[in-house]
Design an enzyme around this catalytic site. Structure first.
Site, PDB file in Angstrom:
ATOM      1  N   ALA A 159       0.676  -1.090   0.073  1.00  0.00           N
ATOM      2  CA  ALA A 159       0.033  -0.009   0.007  1.00  0.00           C
ATOM      3  C   ALA A 159       0.752   1.233   0.140  1.00  0.00           C
ATOM      4  O   ALA A 159       0.699   2.255  -0.646  1.00  0.00           O
ATOM      5  CB  ALA A 159      -1.054   0.039   1.192  1.00  0.00           C
ATOM      6  N   SER A 231      -2.908 -10.680  -8.664  1.00  0.00           N
ATOM      7  CA  SER A 231      -2.668 -11.684  -9.524  1.00  0.00           C
ATOM      8  C   SER A 231      -3.003 -11.139 -10.978  1.00  0.00           C
ATOM      9  O   SER A 231      -3.626 -10.192 -11.246  1.00  0.00           O
ATOM     10  CB  SER A 231      -3.662 -12.743  -9.019  1.00  0.00           C
ATOM     11  OG  SER A 231      -4.859 -12.370  -9.515  1.00  0.00           O
ATOM     12  N   GLU A 252       0.857  -4.463 -11.267  1.00  0.00           N
ATOM     13  CA  GLU A 252       1.800  -5.177 -10.735  1.00  0.00           C
ATOM     14  C   GLU A 252       1.675  -6.659 -10.684  1.00  0.00           C
ATOM     15  O   GLU A 252       0.627  -6.704  -9.505  1.00  0.00           O
ATOM     16  CB  GLU A 252       2.700  -4.247  -9.462  1.00  0.00           C
ATOM     17  CG  GLU A 252       2.950  -3.208  -9.516  1.00  0.00           C
ATOM     18  CD  GLU A 252       4.297  -2.980 -10.270  1.00  0.00           C
ATOM     19  OE1 GLU A 252       5.176  -3.909 -10.039  1.00  0.00           O
ATOM     20  OE2 GLU A 252       4.634  -1.954 -10.724  1.00  0.00           O
ATOM     21  N   CYS A 286       5.840 -11.890  -5.043  1.00  0.00           N
ATOM     22  CA  CYS A 286       5.636 -12.035  -6.715  1.00  0.00           C
ATOM     23  C   CYS A 286       6.997 -12.236  -7.327  1.00  0.00           C
ATOM     24  O   CYS A 286       7.136 -12.697  -8.373  1.00  0.00           O
ATOM     25  CB  CYS A 286       5.048 -10.663  -7.133  1.00  0.00           C
ATOM     26  SG  CYS A 286       5.945  -9.179  -6.472  1.00  0.00           S
ATOM     27  N   GLU A 377       2.400 -20.118 -11.218  1.00  0.00           N
ATOM     28  CA  GLU A 377       2.867 -19.428  -9.865  1.00  0.00           C
ATOM     29  C   GLU A 377       2.295 -20.003  -8.619  1.00  0.00           C
ATOM     30  O   GLU A 377       0.936 -20.116  -8.617  1.00  0.00           O
ATOM     31  CB  GLU A 377       2.424 -17.795  -9.766  1.00  0.00           C
ATOM     32  CG  GLU A 377       2.785 -17.013  -8.835  1.00  0.00           C
ATOM     33  CD  GLU A 377       2.312 -15.617  -8.816  1.00  0.00           C
ATOM     34  OE1 GLU A 377       1.282 -15.375  -8.934  1.00  0.00           O
ATOM     35  OE2 GLU A 377       3.245 -14.970  -8.474  1.00  0.00           O
TER      36      GLU A 377
HETATM   37  P1  NAD Z   1      -5.489 -11.023  -5.935  1.00  0.00           P
HETATM   38  O1  NAD Z   1      -5.516 -10.846  -7.157  1.00  0.00           O
HETATM   39  O2  NAD Z   1      -6.324 -11.992  -5.346  1.00  0.00           O
HETATM   40  O3  NAD Z   1      -6.052  -9.634  -5.093  1.00  0.00           O
HETATM   41  C1  NAD Z   1      -5.464  -8.665  -4.856  1.00  0.00           C
HETATM   42  C2  NAD Z   1      -6.267  -7.340  -4.740  1.00  0.00           C
HETATM   43  O4  NAD Z   1      -7.351  -7.418  -5.668  1.00  0.00           O
HETATM   44  C3  NAD Z   1      -6.966  -7.718  -3.372  1.00  0.00           C
HETATM   45  O5  NAD Z   1      -7.254  -6.374  -2.773  1.00  0.00           O
HETATM   46  C4  NAD Z   1      -8.507  -8.196  -3.978  1.00  0.00           C
HETATM   47  O6  NAD Z   1      -9.529  -7.961  -2.842  1.00  0.00           O
HETATM   48  C5  NAD Z   1      -8.716  -7.413  -5.190  1.00  0.00           C
HETATM   49  N1  NAD Z   1      -9.578  -7.941  -6.003  1.00  0.00           N
HETATM   50  C6  NAD Z   1      -9.894  -9.307  -6.275  1.00  0.00           C
HETATM   51  N2  NAD Z   1     -10.908  -9.332  -7.190  1.00  0.00           N
HETATM   52  C7  NAD Z   1     -11.233  -8.020  -7.769  1.00  0.00           C
HETATM   53  C8  NAD Z   1     -11.827  -7.693  -8.865  1.00  0.00           C
HETATM   54  N3  NAD Z   1     -12.710  -8.356  -9.289  1.00  0.00           N
HETATM   55  N4  NAD Z   1     -11.813  -6.268  -9.078  1.00  0.00           N
HETATM   56  C9  NAD Z   1     -10.959  -5.630  -8.158  1.00  0.00           C
HETATM   57  N5  NAD Z   1     -10.265  -5.733  -7.142  1.00  0.00           N
HETATM   58  C10 NAD Z   1     -10.050  -7.280  -6.958  1.00  0.00           C
HETATM   59  O7  NAD Z   1      -4.081 -11.315  -5.515  1.00  0.00           O
HETATM   60  P2  NAD Z   1      -3.707 -11.656  -3.960  1.00  0.00           P
HETATM   61  O8  NAD Z   1      -3.758 -13.174  -3.869  1.00  0.00           O
HETATM   62  O9  NAD Z   1      -4.041 -10.835  -3.127  1.00  0.00           O
HETATM   63  O10 NAD Z   1      -1.887 -11.453  -4.290  1.00  0.00           O
HETATM   64  C11 NAD Z   1      -1.098 -12.528  -4.711  1.00  0.00           C
HETATM   65  C12 NAD Z   1      -0.809 -12.115  -5.976  1.00  0.00           C
HETATM   66  O11 NAD Z   1      -0.411 -10.640  -6.111  1.00  0.00           O
HETATM   67  C13 NAD Z   1       0.227 -12.865  -6.734  1.00  0.00           C
HETATM   68  O12 NAD Z   1       0.080 -13.323  -8.058  1.00  0.00           O
HETATM   69  C14 NAD Z   1       1.396 -11.981  -6.594  1.00  0.00           C
HETATM   70  O13 NAD Z   1       2.479 -12.660  -7.317  1.00  0.00           O
HETATM   71  C15 NAD Z   1       0.730 -10.619  -6.772  1.00  0.00           C
HETATM   72  N6  NAD Z   1       1.828  -9.646  -6.308  1.00  0.00           N
HETATM   73  C16 NAD Z   1       2.357  -8.854  -7.248  1.00  0.00           C
HETATM   74  C17 NAD Z   1       3.239  -7.894  -6.817  1.00  0.00           C
HETATM   75  C18 NAD Z   1       4.147  -6.994  -7.908  1.00  0.00           C
HETATM   76  O14 NAD Z   1       4.937  -6.259  -7.250  1.00  0.00           O
HETATM   77  N7  NAD Z   1       4.341  -7.527  -8.995  1.00  0.00           N
HETATM   78  C19 NAD Z   1       3.603  -7.846  -5.368  1.00  0.00           C
HETATM   79  C20 NAD Z   1       2.793  -8.599  -4.334  1.00  0.00           C
HETATM   80  C21 NAD Z   1       2.048  -9.543  -4.884  1.00  0.00           C
END
Ligand code: NAD
Length: 494
Positions: A159, A231, A252, A286, A377
């Site tokens: 955040a 994701s 990201e 990630c 992943e």
């Molecule tokens: P996620 O995509 O499930 O959720 C991420 C966020 O998106 C959460 O706040 C979730 O509530 C929200 N979200 C889910 N569905 C949504 C929708 N339909 N519309 C809008 N928002 C929605 O991911 P996660 O399980 O929380 O995190 C893991 C993933 O994050 C992994 O794939 C990881 O590689 C990635 N990640 C990437 C980085 C980077 O810097 N590239 C860093 C950390 C994590």
């Protein structure tokens, strides 16, 4: 019992619909706390508050914003222990790791204070366009109201990367933390408002579910940009929502990053970096270097030492939640069934209680590129290892997941270990990815851009590049000559 509410327009409140989320402690599966769960109505209210705050915050000076950013850093430091404790409990991290994360959060706000001041200095910069009649100056303006949607693995740090940059740029914010880890984002908003004197409405926080809260936020017409970390499938959905109204988006996303160990690498150091690259934060990063590609001359020694060291670490901490735990166990099962060799780990550690989502550090060798553990992943403490003979083969293996994969984009980063300086730079320049780590894995600094290419997303967090993504460049071109322009008379010979 921990508690997170919504924070909208400088006020803590419950969700309009009264919904709440129970947050589970991943270490023992007990109830850790409760969070209000925002829906569309709350999104509308938070976006309205951010819109109202935009004029004043967006036109404040870089110096004013820098002072607030530094005060937020002070608050984070002041509350470091309680913030770290909440994240340790909520995300299942060792307390030292959570404490380091809080140091990084504070450093991130301080760094962006400097960027806000530097931004002020370049406002109105004159650009030589090669014509004396014209004076051209550049201004950088905040994008506007931004929606920030972040994951659970580094709840406050992910955040902070976005909040600090958006605040430095002069944007106002609706932040949606993960439904699994809502507490510290809420705390941050309260501290920023009460202690750092961030004006009401500049930072609004909405805990809630992805489809119920993140969905309406990414569709909202008054949100000028969505900055997302999470994701690949969710990123794709968010991008589609932004595409409908041609709104700015940065993503990201996930990764399946390789760590390549050349024959001249030091075995002990290699083992340490391999372990750090996949077991740090339980592999729930990630950037986890989750595919090890080891030169065949050195592989037997590396694997023998890896087994010894990984087996010393009985367990690291729990996986974030039951569904993620099941998913990781399922991948381990697929690795066994598809014929990879289980070097160590492979399931629940023996010496933990019945409760909690624990998985032993797991290493598979003899992994084939067709296997799911190589391609997808996993987001857990599971390393897929293989061997190579030539540099060309190493590159081909490392790049192997680029094409045709639905679940992961490997080009977030590359890591490799070698003593050969020439090879280091040759390899580093060759890779198509956002980050290259040479003789290490996972260091991450808020001064330099972070992000990937292709399915790992686009746009960057951190560094000046990250600030740029919350700014719109505006050119102001002025005709300075006292002479008439006379374009028509010249063109048409009048
Ligand atoms: P996620 O995509 O499930 O959720 C991420 C966020 O998106 C959460 O706040 C979730 O509530 C929200 N979200 C889910 N569905 C949504 C929708 N339909 N519309 C809008 N928002 C929605 O991911 P996660 O399980 O929380 O995190 C893991 C993933 O994050 C992994 O794939 C990881 O590689 C990635 N990640 C990437 C980085 C980077 O810097 N590239 C860093 C950390 C994590």
């Amino acid at each position: 019992m921990l508690r997170a509410k919504l924070f909208v327009g400088g006020r803590s409140c419950d969700a309009a619909g009264g919904q709440e989320l129970n947050i589970v402690n991943p270490a023992d599966e007990t109830l850790l706390g409760v969070a209000s769960s925002a829906t569309r109505e709350d999104v509308n209210a938070a976006v309205a508050a951010a819109k109202e705050a935009l004029e004043s915050w967006g036109s404040s000076s870089g110096k004013e914003r820098a002072a607030v950013l530094r005060a937020i850093a002070d608050s984070v430091e002041k509350h470091k222990d309680s913030l770290a404790e909440k994240e340790a409990l909520n995300a299942g991290k060792p307390i030292q790791e959570a404490a380091w994360d809080m140091d990084d959060v504070a450093a991130c706000f301080r760094h962006h204070a400097g960027l806000a001041e530097a931004l002020e200095e370049r406002q109105g910069k004159v650009v030589d366009v090669g014509m004396q009649e014209f004076s051209v100056r550049m201004f950088w303006e905040p994008v506007g109201v931004v929606g920030l949607i972040v994951p659970w693995n580094y709840p406050l740090l992910m955040a902070a990367w976005k909040v600090a940059a958006a605040l430095a740029a002069g944007c106002t914010i609706v932040l949606k933390p993960s439904e699994l880890t809502p507490f510290t984002a809420y705390d941050l908003a309260v501290y920023a408002f009460q202690e750092a004197k961030l004006p009401a409405g500049v930072l609004n926080v909405l805990p809630g579910l992805g489809p119920d809260c993140g969905g309406p936020l990414s569709e909202h017409p008054d949100v000028e940009k969505i900055a997302f970390t999470g994701s690949v499938p969710t990123g794709s959905r968010i991008m589609a929502a932004c595409a409908r109204d041609i709104r700015n988006v940065s993503l990201e996303l996930g990764g399946k990053s390789p760590i390549v160990v050349f024959e001249d690498a030091d075995v002990e150091k290699a083992v340490e970096w391999i372990m750090f690259g996949i077991f740090w934060t339980n592999g729930q990063i990630c950037s986890a270097t989750s595919r090890a590609i080891i030169h065949e001359d050195i592989a037997p020694r590396v694997f023998a030492r890896l087994k010894q060291e990984a087996e010393k670490v009985a367990y690291i901490g729990p996986i974030i939640c039951k569904s993620q735990y099941d998913k990781v166990l399922n991948y381990i099962e697929s690795g066994k069934q598809e014929g990879a060799t289980l070097l160590c780990g492979g399931g629940r550690p023996e010496n933990v209680a019945n409760k909690g989502f624990y998985i032993a550090p797991t290493v598979f060798t003899n992994v084939q590129p067709s296997m799911r553990i190589w391609k997808e992943e996993i987001f857990g403490p599971v390393l897929a290892a293989t061997t190579f003979k030539t540099e060309a083969e190493a590159i081909a293996l490392a790049n192997d997941t680029w094409a045709g994969l639905a679940s992961a984009g490997s080009p977030l980063l590359w890591s490799f270990l070698t003593a050969d300086q020439d090879r280091s730079m040759r390899m580093a320049r060759k890779f198509k990815c956002g980050i290259v780590w040479v003789n290490c894995s996972q260091p991450c600094f808020c001064q330099v851009p972070w992000g990937g290419v292709r399915k790992s997303g686009f746009g960057r967090d951190n560094g000046e590049y990250g600030l740029e993504s919350f700014l719109e460049a505006k050119q102001v071109t002025e005709y300075k000559s006292s002479e008439p322009w006379e374009m028509f008379s010249l063109l048409f010979d009048l």
